[in-house]
Design a protein around this motif. Sequence first.
Motif, PDB file in Angstrom:
ATOM      1  N   TYR A   1       0.797  -1.392   0.015  1.00 48.40           N
ATOM      2  CA  TYR A   1       0.048  -0.239  -0.092  1.00 48.40           C
ATOM      3  C   TYR A   1       0.909   1.485  -0.059  1.00 48.40           C
ATOM      4  O   TYR A   1       0.867   2.205  -0.883  1.00 48.40           O
ATOM      5  CB  TYR A   1      -0.809   0.043   1.130  1.00 48.40           C
TER       6      TYR A   1
ATOM      7  N   ARG B   1      -8.465   3.104   1.932  1.00 48.39           N
ATOM      8  CA  ARG B   1      -7.772   1.831   2.541  1.00 48.39           C
ATOM      9  C   ARG B   1      -8.653   1.270   3.505  1.00 48.39           C
ATOM     10  O   ARG B   1      -8.933  -0.002   3.416  1.00 48.39           O
ATOM     11  CB  ARG B   1      -6.312   2.198   2.969  1.00 48.39           C
TER      12      ARG B   1
ATOM     13  N   LEU C   1      -5.910  -4.961  -2.479  1.00 49.28           N
ATOM     14  CA  LEU C   1      -4.785  -4.131  -2.993  1.00 49.28           C
ATOM     15  C   LEU C   1      -5.137  -3.626  -4.670  1.00 49.28           C
ATOM     16  O   LEU C   1      -4.888  -2.454  -4.744  1.00 49.28           O
ATOM     17  CB  LEU C   1      -3.455  -4.770  -3.081  1.00 49.28           C
TER      18      LEU C   1
ATOM     19  N   PHE D   1      -7.719  -0.885  -4.349  1.00 48.93           N
ATOM     20  CA  PHE D   1      -7.227   0.242  -3.730  1.00 48.93           C
ATOM     21  C   PHE D   1      -6.319   1.030  -5.183  1.00 48.93           C
ATOM     22  O   PHE D   1      -6.669   2.218  -4.888  1.00 48.93           O
ATOM     23  CB  PHE D   1      -6.202  -0.211  -2.513  1.00 48.93           C
TER      24      PHE D   1
END
Length: 761
Positions: free
Chosen positions: A593, A668, A683, A686
């Motif tokens: 991230y 997130r 992920l 995101f």
Amino acid sequence: MALRDRLRRVLQRPGSVDLAPYEAVVAAAGEREPRVRELPDAELAGAARAAAGDLAGLCAVGREAARRALGERPYDVQLLGTLALLSGHIAEMATGEGKTLAGALAAAGYAVRGERVHVLSVNDYLARRDAEWMGPFYALMGVTAGWVGQRSAPAERRAAYAADITYASVSEAGFDLLRDRLATDPAALLLPEPGVVLIDEADSVLVDEAMVPLVLAGETEAGPATAAGPGTGARGYAELVRRLRPGVHYTTDDEARNVQLTPAGAREVERSLGGVDLYAPAHLDTLTAVNVALHAEALLHRDVDYIVRDGAVRLVSASRGRVALLQRWPDGLQAAVEAKEELESSPSGEILDSITVQELVGRYPVRCGMTGTALGVAGQLREFHGLEIAVVPPHRPRVRVDEPDRLYATAVDKEVAILEEVAAAHAAGRPVLIGTLDVAASERLSRRLDRAGLDHVVLNAKNDAEEAAIIARAGERGAVTVSTQMAGRGTDIRLGAGVTEGLLVIGTARHHSGRLDDQLRGRAGRQGDPGGSVFFTSLEDDLVTRYAPEERSTAPADERGRVGSKGAHWIVGHAQRVAEGVDLEIHRNTWRYHQLIGLQRGEFLDERDRVLRGDRADRLMAGRHPSHHAALVGAAGAEAVAEAARQVLLLHMDRCWADHLGFLADLREGIHLRSLGRGLDPLTEFHREAVPAGKRLLDRSRDRAAEAFAALTATEEGVDLAALEAKRPSSTWTYVVHDNPFGSLDERAFRGLVRLVWGRR
């Protein structure tokens, strides 16, 4: 060659950096030592500069300078450590082997080559101590050194960073970088371009705290965040959840990392809040505030996760067992814990920028470091930092006796056995250091020692200011010291007169990382001293119940409750391996991230730096509003208008970046709802939203700046920037975020999956 390098990294064993070339250099340095000893003090600096490209000559001069300035002639093994650092490696050197001096020799070696060196330590005390201790050595080597601490004034910081070698804690270097990123005048910048970073306690910094965010916050026109709710705040929610009963109104998971309301609990909360529908979209903020308060009440424990000192909540470092200065949880959770303890809320404000420790260290082109326990995290040092480990042998062979674990069926049996062991050692005059996992455990053991009539001292987060004094006496005959985590890391425990068997280290439980166990063991047996260590464990320890709850032992225990079965011992080791695996995967997932955020930050900061140092802002405004720009120039002059354009654009760039950080944090935290519901990768989801948002960032800031520029007025006295200044933070402060200890919701789901996978290995 690149392919061969990659294959070598894959196949290379951890800690297998070849020391043979370094040993040859050390031998050559020894041959030159007699000639260097004949040099007067005034010629040593010149000799060091002349030897900048000659490692043997550099080692010989450095050794002689240390002997004269400090009264310490570096051992050959210390020079091996120095050479490993000068090669960009992590030097693993055992406790008491002189890492500080080896690091100073390396720092001086880099400095005489013209490199600017930052030596980063884990706290202000060590930064100042080492800088002042090594100052005379650096003077003889012809290089300058300074240090930065929490109380250093801007002028002192600027002077320290102007030196060839700067000592600072990791957090202070990071905070100065964040302040530089809000600078509106190039002359206000503190940090020079990064060169070499030499990290003390490298495993702690690069692994344990790698993903810890350092934060710059401030009061802005948006004002500080406040908890939402129908006529209540953090204090009201704390009182509400305090009335809830565990098992009836809420439940926790096996790892005690998550808590959730039961249907009965939800009804009770709704009744207490006046009959609201807690799960209606309109009351999402209320549900969030209740959950945060419940997490603070049920999962964060005083004297374990934090202490209360001087009317404030002080977090305890999980890896060091000490108060984590300037550290706090994300604002909502911090406020909830303060409300739980009935304390005044600390300032929150808006996060203006942040950087993780890993990103901070990654800025430096050359990275190296030293520690006593690197091999246990060799894979992470290689994967995340591209660093290899050079294992430096001790000056004298280690004679410490490390006994096998003593395993007990119950925690009570274990505690009785620990008291018996301490009493026996104390009666024989042998000093004992007892390592516990947290403050509560140290105080619980202290009470038992009191009842047993055993004099002792306690070192934990509540009295960590006395650490050096306590540790200085820990090796005296008959001393009993109870400590959380790594007692006196960075300080040697010297044996007192008449102590023939050496220090006995007793671990009261295995840590979640075997590396922390090794750090505790390493307090005994320094530089060939006698010593011993033993860990007492039980099948009821938190490590076992949390990470291997499905494992059961049927092995019988003897009359003292001790279990000798290999299978039962395997369970403890298995639980520790699972814990280490979980931490690694969480680190890896969190890094993924932050990697995207780091790329966006890098692009954004490159543009900000060009605006700060050049005329990009002026050209932008002249292009967007040519008539207004010309009118302002006619009234106030070109230089004043160019500066105003710069300030306007910098302000809106900074505002847009702060907004973007808030957006990414919310994204997130919430992305799990879609990813888990649809079976998608969090992920990937995101990235799907974060990437386009990042690409719009600079254009949005330019648009807002151009709009604000169009409203500026000017006279012969200059451009009126009063409204602009009012939008800048009225005050700023820094802190370290103890990332939500429970993880984001998607991380908690991920943690459960990882635990399942590692549990099967």
